[in-house]
Write a protein that holds these residues in place. Structure first.
Motif, short mmCIF file in Angstrom:
data_model
loop_
_atom_site.label_atom_id
_atom_site.label_comp_id
_atom_site.label_asym_id
_atom_site.label_seq_id
_atom_site.Cartn_x
_atom_site.Cartn_y
_atom_site.Cartn_z
N ILE A 328 12.26 4.50 5.51
CA ILE A 328 13.31 5.39 5.02
C ILE A 328 14.63 4.64 4.85
O ILE A 328 15.42 4.94 3.94
CB ILE A 328 13.46 6.63 5.93
N ILE A 329 14.89 3.65 5.71
CA ILE A 329 16.10 2.83 5.52
C ILE A 329 16.01 2.08 4.19
O ILE A 329 16.98 2.00 3.44
CB ILE A 329 16.27 1.84 6.70
N CYS A 345 8.93 0.75 -0.29
CA CYS A 345 9.54 1.43 0.86
C CYS A 345 9.03 2.87 0.99
O CYS A 345 8.80 3.35 2.11
CB CYS A 345 11.06 1.42 0.74
N ILE A 346 8.85 3.55 -0.14
CA ILE A 346 8.28 4.90 -0.11
C ILE A 346 6.87 4.84 0.48
O ILE A 346 6.46 5.70 1.28
CB ILE A 346 8.25 5.51 -1.52
N PHE A 349 7.08 4.25 4.27
CA PHE A 349 7.48 5.52 4.90
C PHE A 349 6.30 6.48 4.95
O PHE A 349 6.02 7.10 5.98
CB PHE A 349 8.64 6.15 4.13
N GLY A 350 5.58 6.60 3.83
CA GLY A 350 4.46 7.53 3.75
C GLY A 350 3.34 7.18 4.71
O GLY A 350 2.76 8.07 5.36
N PHE A 351 3.04 5.88 4.83
CA PHE A 351 1.97 5.46 5.75
C PHE A 351 2.35 5.80 7.19
O PHE A 351 1.53 6.33 7.95
CB PHE A 351 1.69 3.97 5.61
N GLY A 352 3.59 5.46 7.57
CA GLY A 352 4.04 5.79 8.92
C GLY A 352 4.03 7.28 9.18
O GLY A 352 3.60 7.73 10.25
N LEU A 353 4.47 8.06 8.19
CA LEU A 353 4.47 9.51 8.32
C LEU A 353 3.05 10.04 8.49
O LEU A 353 2.81 10.97 9.28
CB LEU A 353 5.13 10.14 7.09
N GLY A 354 2.11 9.45 7.76
CA GLY A 354 0.73 9.90 7.84
C GLY A 354 0.17 9.79 9.24
O GLY A 354 -0.52 10.69 9.74
#
Length: 455
Positions: A328-329, A345-346, A349-354
């Motif tokens: 997200i940074i 970066c998106i 972020f998406g992988f970490g969120l998953g």
């Protein structure tokens, strides 16, 4: 009328082992597939507003009005998810989840013919009521059909539903808007999901015992776990959830997860359009990477936690909180024009969120509670998670309105304060997970003491 929703009584036990295996494998495959596709479409029914924001603003809606609509839905989901979580522990899941999709689909189809703010506000809240009938009941169904030792793996498999829906929304809805206008983005998917709701009802299942099958723990030979589950009633198990301080700590982390997750999914497209200068289809395509990689992260979350982090789910969650933070940074600070790095970066972020979504979104709390209270645990987490989601819509809408700059008739937005809000939510979420390391430690010590006393 309410009795119609209750789970069916137990049927006489089937003793043909081959038939039991065949019925179990068939029911699991059909139910999980139906829930992944059906709950994925729940997300299409709730996320259209996020993709259609810019054309709706161009037709007279304000960011604050759009934020109020989103917040209204999230409040309805928060309250409804908590209630439906406690209710689902007693109900036939086959009857709850498809009905929610049907209601949400009808609402979207109706909104395809409206331009009025108050109509959108009222019906989007109604949509939230129907949306709350999805997640917690689905997890209850998983807990009914899979043993305690299998739940983390299949929770991760089911969690790709979020990203199936988000990916379909970012790509499909953007294309519909470009081709037919933003009204069609509500109407066409709504009609399709009305049909899908009936298909979902056909393939979902009530709990195994109502078909004459053994419980999932018994079917998998986990007899000791089954005996523990039978030691408390559903009501007692639900009270254990309410009294567990770690559940409420996880719920607080879920608030921050709701803020960061829905800030990006609801405002990410317009952020890429305004701050990065991208067109709608390109912004939607880049945003679709988040659910795609999120789906991969969710699918692998159980394997990652079990194999790499030795089933230390809290450690897994903290590590991938840092991955989310890095992503997200990057999204916020990559210079405009560097589309490739923004997309990377998106994706990060998406992988970490998953991965995070599986654990903060419910599994950490479910793991600390009896199976009979799975819905209650999901309800408590959902109440605060969607409270955070509602908060972000209000805050982001107000911040965007206050960041509006008009120069020579040209409107632009300054996103500095907004991005600080997004990043801060991820930082706080990660910090709130840290105490759960001691929850796991305390639980291990209790088990050790019990074994020592028995010896």
């Amino acid at each position: 009328m309410f009795k119609w929703f209750l789970t069916n009584p137990d049927k006489p036990r089937i003793h043909d082992e081959e038939l039991v295996k065949k019925m179990y494998h068939s029911a699991r495959l059909q139910a999980v597939t139906a829930m992944i596709l059906g709950y994925g479409m729940y997300y299409v029914m709730r996320m259209t507003l996020g993709v259609a924001k810019k054309p709706m603003i161009e037709e007279g809606f304000t960011p604050t009005e759009l934020g109020a609509m989103g917040a209204g839905m999230m409040v309805a989901i928060a309250i409804g998810k908590c209630a439906n979580g406690f209710i689902a522990d007693h109900c036939n899941i086959k009857k709850i989840v498809p009905l929610g999709l049907l209601g949400a689909a009808i609402v979207n189809a109706i909104l395809g013919f409206s331009n009025a703010y108050w109509v959108f506000l009222a019906l989007w809240i109604v949509n939230g009521v129907f949306q709350s009938m999805g997640s917690a009941p689905c997890i209850v169904s998983l807990a009914q059909w899979f043993s305690k030792s299998q739940l983390a793996t299949y929770y991760g498999v089911f969690s790709i539903a979020h990203y199936v829906g988000e990916g379909a929304t970012y790509l499909g809805t953007a294309m519909i808007i470009v081709a037919f206008g933003w009204h069609a983005a509500f109407f066409l998917p709504g009609v399709a999901c009305i049909v899908l709701a009936f298909i979902m009802y056909r393939f979902m299942r009530d709990r195994p015992e109502s078909y004459g099958l053994p419980s999932a723990n018994e079917f998998e030979g986990e007899i000791v776990q089954e005996q523990k589950e039978q030691e408390v009633s559903t009501k007692e198990a639900q009270m254990m959830v309410i009294k567990n301080p770690y559940v409420w700590l996880l719920a607080a982390a879920a608030i921050c997860l709701g803020i960061s997750r829905y800030s990006i999914s609801s405002w990410g497209v317009i952020f890429l359009q305004e701050a990065k200068g991208l067109d709608l289809v390109t912004a939607g395509s880049i945003m679709s990477l988040s659910p795609i990689l999120g789906g991969v992260g969710s699918f692998l979350s159980g394997i990652i936690s079990d194999k790499i982090f030795k089933s230390r789910h809290s450690v897994t969650t903290i590590v991938f909180g840092l991955v989310m933070l890095a992503g997200i940074i990057g999204v916020c600070f990559v210079p405009a024009g560097n589309t490739t790095l923004t997309a990377v970066c998106i994706a990060v972020f998406g992988f970490g969120l998953g991965v995070i979504l599986c654990f903060v979104g419910g599994l950490l709390a479910v793991d600390l509670c009896p199976r009979k209270a799975t819905g209650a645990a999901m309800g408590v987490i959902g109440l605060l998670a969607y409270g955070g989601a509602a908060l972000q819509d209000i805050v982001n809408g107000m911040l965007m309105d206050s960041a509006k700059v008009v120069v020579d008739g040209v409107t632009t937005y300054q996103f500095g304060t907004i991005t600080t809000f997004w990043i801060g939510s991820v930082v706080l979420m990660t910090l709130l997970i840290v105490p759960t390391l001691w929850a796991k430690k305390n639980r291990s010590e209790e088990v050790h003491e019990t074994h020592h006393a028995a010896a």
